[in-house]
Write an enzyme that holds these catalytic residues in place. Structure first.
Site, PDB file in Angstrom:
ATOM      1  N   CYS A   2      65.721 -15.459-116.362  1.00 36.34           N
ATOM      2  CA  CYS A   2      64.922 -15.939-117.479  1.00 36.34           C
ATOM      3  C   CYS A   2      63.994 -17.075-117.040  1.00 36.34           C
ATOM      4  CB  CYS A   2      65.822 -16.432-118.605  1.00 36.34           C
ATOM      5  SG  CYS A   2      67.034 -15.214-119.140  1.00 36.34           S
ATOM      6  N   ARG A  27      59.380 -13.389-115.424  1.00 39.88           N
ATOM      7  CA  ARG A  27      60.823 -13.583-115.241  1.00 39.88           C
ATOM      8  C   ARG A  27      61.639 -12.965-116.378  1.00 39.88           C
ATOM      9  NH1 ARG A  27      62.374 -17.472-111.470  1.00 39.88           N
ATOM     10  NH2 ARG A  27      64.359 -17.671-112.554  1.00 39.88           N
ATOM     11  N   TRP A  75      65.287 -12.585-120.112  1.00 36.55           N
ATOM     12  CA  TRP A  75      65.690 -11.312-119.524  1.00 36.55           C
ATOM     13  C   TRP A  75      67.162 -11.176-119.853  1.00 36.55           C
ATOM     14  CZ3 TRP A  75      63.226  -7.249-117.680  1.00 36.55           C
ATOM     15  CH2 TRP A  75      63.923  -6.310-116.929  1.00 36.55           C
ATOM     16  N   ASN A 101      69.097 -20.164-118.024  1.00 34.02           N
ATOM     17  CA  ASN A 101      68.847 -19.067-117.089  1.00 34.02           C
ATOM     18  C   ASN A 101      70.099 -18.891-116.249  1.00 34.02           C
ATOM     19  OD1 ASN A 101      67.767 -17.193-115.239  1.00 34.02           O
ATOM     20  ND2 ASN A 101      67.028 -18.838-113.918  1.00 34.02           N
ATOM     21  N   GLY A 102      70.697 -17.703-116.256  1.00 27.96           N
ATOM     22  CA  GLY A 102      71.898 -17.465-115.480  1.00 27.96           C
ATOM     23  C   GLY A 102      72.982 -16.796-116.291  1.00 27.96           C
ATOM     24  N   GLU A 486      64.832   7.098 -98.682  1.00 28.65           N
ATOM     25  CA  GLU A 486      64.235   5.945 -99.346  1.00 28.65           C
ATOM     26  C   GLU A 486      63.261   5.209 -98.423  1.00 28.65           C
ATOM     27  OE1 GLU A 486      63.356   2.961-102.190  1.00 28.65           O
ATOM     28  OE2 GLU A 486      64.008   5.050-102.295  1.00 28.65           O
ATOM     29  N   LYS A 490      59.342   4.634 -99.394  1.00 24.98           N
ATOM     30  CA  LYS A 490      58.680   3.337 -99.458  1.00 24.98           C
ATOM     31  C   LYS A 490      57.392   3.359 -98.656  1.00 24.98           C
ATOM     32  CE  LYS A 490      60.405   1.418-102.415  1.00 24.98           C
ATOM     33  NZ  LYS A 490      60.891   2.612-102.891  1.00 24.98           N
ATOM     34  N   GLU A 493      54.730   5.578-100.406  1.00 23.07           N
ATOM     35  CA  GLU A 493      54.292   4.977-101.675  1.00 23.07           C
ATOM     36  C   GLU A 493      53.217   3.923-101.472  1.00 23.07           C
ATOM     37  OE1 GLU A 493      57.503   4.455-105.171  1.00 23.07           O
ATOM     38  OE2 GLU A 493      58.147   3.612-103.261  1.00 23.07           O
ATOM     39  N   HIS A 509      66.789  22.823 -87.011  1.00 25.14           N
ATOM     40  CA  HIS A 509      66.393  23.865 -87.966  1.00 25.14           C
ATOM     41  C   HIS A 509      64.953  23.690 -88.434  1.00 25.14           C
ATOM     42  CE1 HIS A 509      70.501  25.434 -88.232  1.00 25.14           C
ATOM     43  NE2 HIS A 509      70.881  24.161 -88.170  1.00 25.14           N
ATOM     44  N   LYS A 615      54.927   2.000-112.964  1.00 23.05           N
ATOM     45  CA  LYS A 615      56.260   1.425-112.808  1.00 23.05           C
ATOM     46  C   LYS A 615      57.311   2.257-113.524  1.00 23.05           C
ATOM     47  CE  LYS A 615      59.244  -1.491-111.334  1.00 23.05           C
ATOM     48  NZ  LYS A 615      59.588  -1.454-109.916  1.00 23.05           N
TER      49      LYS A 615
END
Length: 620
Positions: A2, A27, A75, A101-102, A486, A490, A493, A509, A615
């Site tokens: 946050c 945030r 958040w 925050n936390g 992945e 990346k 992308e 193969h 996104k």
């Protein structure tokens, strides 16, 4: 993750705090609020669900003003993202207000105690407990707000940054740090407190950061810093030289790089309070699925898209190894179109960073219609997937601004690993000693990720070798195969280089035909000493490295520290610390994220907003 802003001085406090929250909205953006106090010691609050513009409209319709105050953009971690759960939060008297925050780990125990003593709680949040606890000590003889806060924080467990004001203590803000960041801005007859530099920068460039277990008391005339025991601390003042845009990114050139570096914190937050090192027991809240229902499942289906699908593949290895239950992984976009076999003994796991991915929502509903219980792994509290699932494991990654996912991927794997320990213990497949081993390995991860990030210069130097190539091949065997996928994703992308992830055992193969002296081949070949299956996989993958070498391919190997055998036949080596076999992907992917980032930067690509991508994919 946050955002907090506080101000005491002679400027108009409301516009200043709102502007500061706007600079911290990255945030958190599911709710926001502000509290201010005027000369008559009158405290007013405004809060609103949703983005900051909703709070601004609330203030336009019902203005407020004061001499000092605090604000917050949220958040959500505890409690749905509603106006009621938005910060700031009050104590019983309504005179003490807190933003946070936390995570307060022991909030339930404190809440039960305070309720028994007469406190009435109005929200689902852990933060409201802090307000009531401070109010309790003020009523119990504390000399002032600072003393009450000092007593309160010694009872809190977890990670927290706090800013606290009282209507009965004019022009005073008390700020606290335990784990989460707090920066204090130093002006002329005015002082600022915030979670990050951006809200402060246009007013002053002179700041200091609170240290661990420190308390700052801000007034119009001064700032005084002490530790939790009251010992005076001399803060180390510094001058910020970043421009405003760089400050929003925390000094990083791009949000993507910032988010890569946030992974140790994101992993810690995702583990925090969920696993006991003493017993190996995993605690999962937000679960409307009973232990008997989990015990009765005969199979697991996982549906996800993109990077989340790669996390799901890694999760398959974790669940089958630790819980001994068969797992099938589907692309969410394909799930509905193959008439999957589902029943009430099938657990459906859906994975989505945003919680709004259209294909994943559709797959979840298909499973529910077939009688399955649904478990969501998600980063956004209050999202569609989280609301409709029977249970949720929130990843606590914090907002991801960059389109290419990094910290969401690693925290999704953390969530799946936690669930694997939980399910394996519940089903009697893990004994206490085994569970404790896995819990310890999990807890050690953040510091190991930090070690990798500390060697980022080596990976940046590697990018000079490869940024002009047109093709890449990534290889992995077993649980390293999802890392190959992945890593390739990346790179393609954000750099627009063609890259393909492939199982190492499938080279003969077809893909062997691609190898020549111009093709870089990234091979993930980690191992856990003493793990027979891991060592066997390592030996087989080592043979693949030799095979590529014999065909003149350019080999970049991701290896466990101290591996001389595979290093000897590789052109380039990236080392990661040793960890358990099932957690190695979380370490292996970090240098591959960095490699993709540095290559893309050298190619002049827009790494935060790659072409043709968004996104959250909220349409099919």
């Amino acid at each position: 993750m946050c955002g907090i802003v506080g101000y005491v001085g002679n400027k108009q406090v409301v516009p200043l705090i709102i502007d500061g929250l706007r600079k911290l909205e990255y945030r958190g953006y599911d709710s926001a609020g502000i509290a201010v106090v005027d000369d008559a010691k009158h405290l007013e609050m405004r809060r609103a669900e949703g983005k900051l513009r909703n709070l601004e409209e609330c203030i336009r319709l019902s203005p407020l003003d004061g001499n000092y105050g605090i604000g917050h953009t949220r958040w959500a971690t505890h409690g749905r993202p509603t106006e009621e759960n938005a910060h700031p939060h009050r104590d019983q008297s309504g005179r003490v207000v807190v933003v946070h925050n936390g995570i307060i780990e022991n909030y339930l125990q404190l809440k039960e105690r305070l309720t028994a003593e007469g406190s009435e709680f109005k929200t689902e949040t852990d933060t409201e407990v802090v307000a009531h606890l401070v109010g309790h000590y003020l009523n119990d003889g504390a000399e002032n707000l600072e003393q009450a806060v000092r007593k309160a924080v010694k009872e809190l467990r977890g990670i927290f940054a706090l800013s606290i004001i009282s209507a009965d203590e004019p022009d005073t803000i008390v700020a606290v740090r335990e784990g989460a960041p707090v920066v204090v801005g130093l002006g002329d007859g005015e002082f600022f407190v915030a979670s990050d530099v951006p809200p402060i920068l246009q007013h002053t460039r002179d700041v200091f950061y609170l240290g661990e277990k420190e308390i700052a008391v801000l007034t119009k005339d001064s700032v005084r810093v002490t530790d939790f025991d009251g010992n005076v601390v001399e803060p180390k003042q510094q001058r910020i030289t970043w421009d405003a845009i760089a400050a929003e990114k925390g000094g990083f050139k791009h949000f993507l790089l910032k988010e890569i570096y946030e992974q140790p914190r994101a992993v810690r937050d995702s583990i925090l309070g969920r696993v006991s090192l003493d017993t190996g027991k995993v605690y999962l809240d937000a679960m409307n699925i009973g232990e008997d229902e989990f015990s009765g499942i005969t199979s697991i289906k996982i549906a996800a898209c993109g990077t989340s699908w790669h996390a799901a593949l890694a999760g398959k290895y974790m669940l089958e190894e630790l819980a001994r239950v068969p797992v099938e992984v589907d692309y969410a976009s394909e799930f509905r179109y193959r008439n999957p076999v589902l029943d009430e003994n099938t657990l459906m796991i859906v994975i989505s960073q945003s919680g709004e991915t259209a294909d994943t929502i559709a797959a979840m509903r298909e499973a529910r219609n077939a009688g399955c219980k649904v478990l969501a792994v998600c980063n956004v509290l209050g999202s569609m997937i989280q609301r409709e699932a029977d249970g949720t494991i929130l990843t606590h990654a914090g907002p991801e601004i960059s389109v290419a996912s990094t910290k969401a991927f690693t925290t999704q794997m953390i969530a799946l690993y936690l669930f694997s320990i939980y399910l394996g213990t519940l089903r009697g497949k893990l004994n206490e000693e085994q569970a404790k081993y896995h819990a310890q390995q999990l807890t050690d991860l953040p510091s190991k990720i930090e070690r990798i990030l500390n060697d980022a210069d080596t990976i940046e130097e590697l990018s000079r070798e490869f940024f002009r190539v047109q093709d890449f091949l990534y290889l992995g065997r077993g649980i390293n195969f999802p890392v190959a996928l992945e890593g390739a994703l990346k790179l393609k992308e954000i750099s627009y280089i063609h890259a393909e992830g492939y199982p190492a055992g499938e080279m003969k193969h077809g893909p062997n035909a691609l190898i020549d002296e111009k093709l870089p081949v990234v091979i993930i070949n980690t191992k856990e000493e003493g793990n027979q299956a891991s060592e066997l996989r390592y030996e087989k993958t080592h043979s693949n490295i030799v095979e590529v070498k014999s065909r003149d391919g350019i080999i970049l190997s991701v290896l466990t520290e101290g591996d001389a055998m595979s290093a000897k036949v590789s052109n380039h080596v990236i080392e990661i610390p040793e960890t358990s076999d099932l957690l190695a992907p979380i370490l292996s992917i970090v240098p591959l994220q960095l490699l993709a980032y540095y290559i893309a930067v050298r190619r002049g690509c827009d790494v935060d907003q790659p072409r043709n991508l968004a996104k959250s994919v909220t349409v099919e």
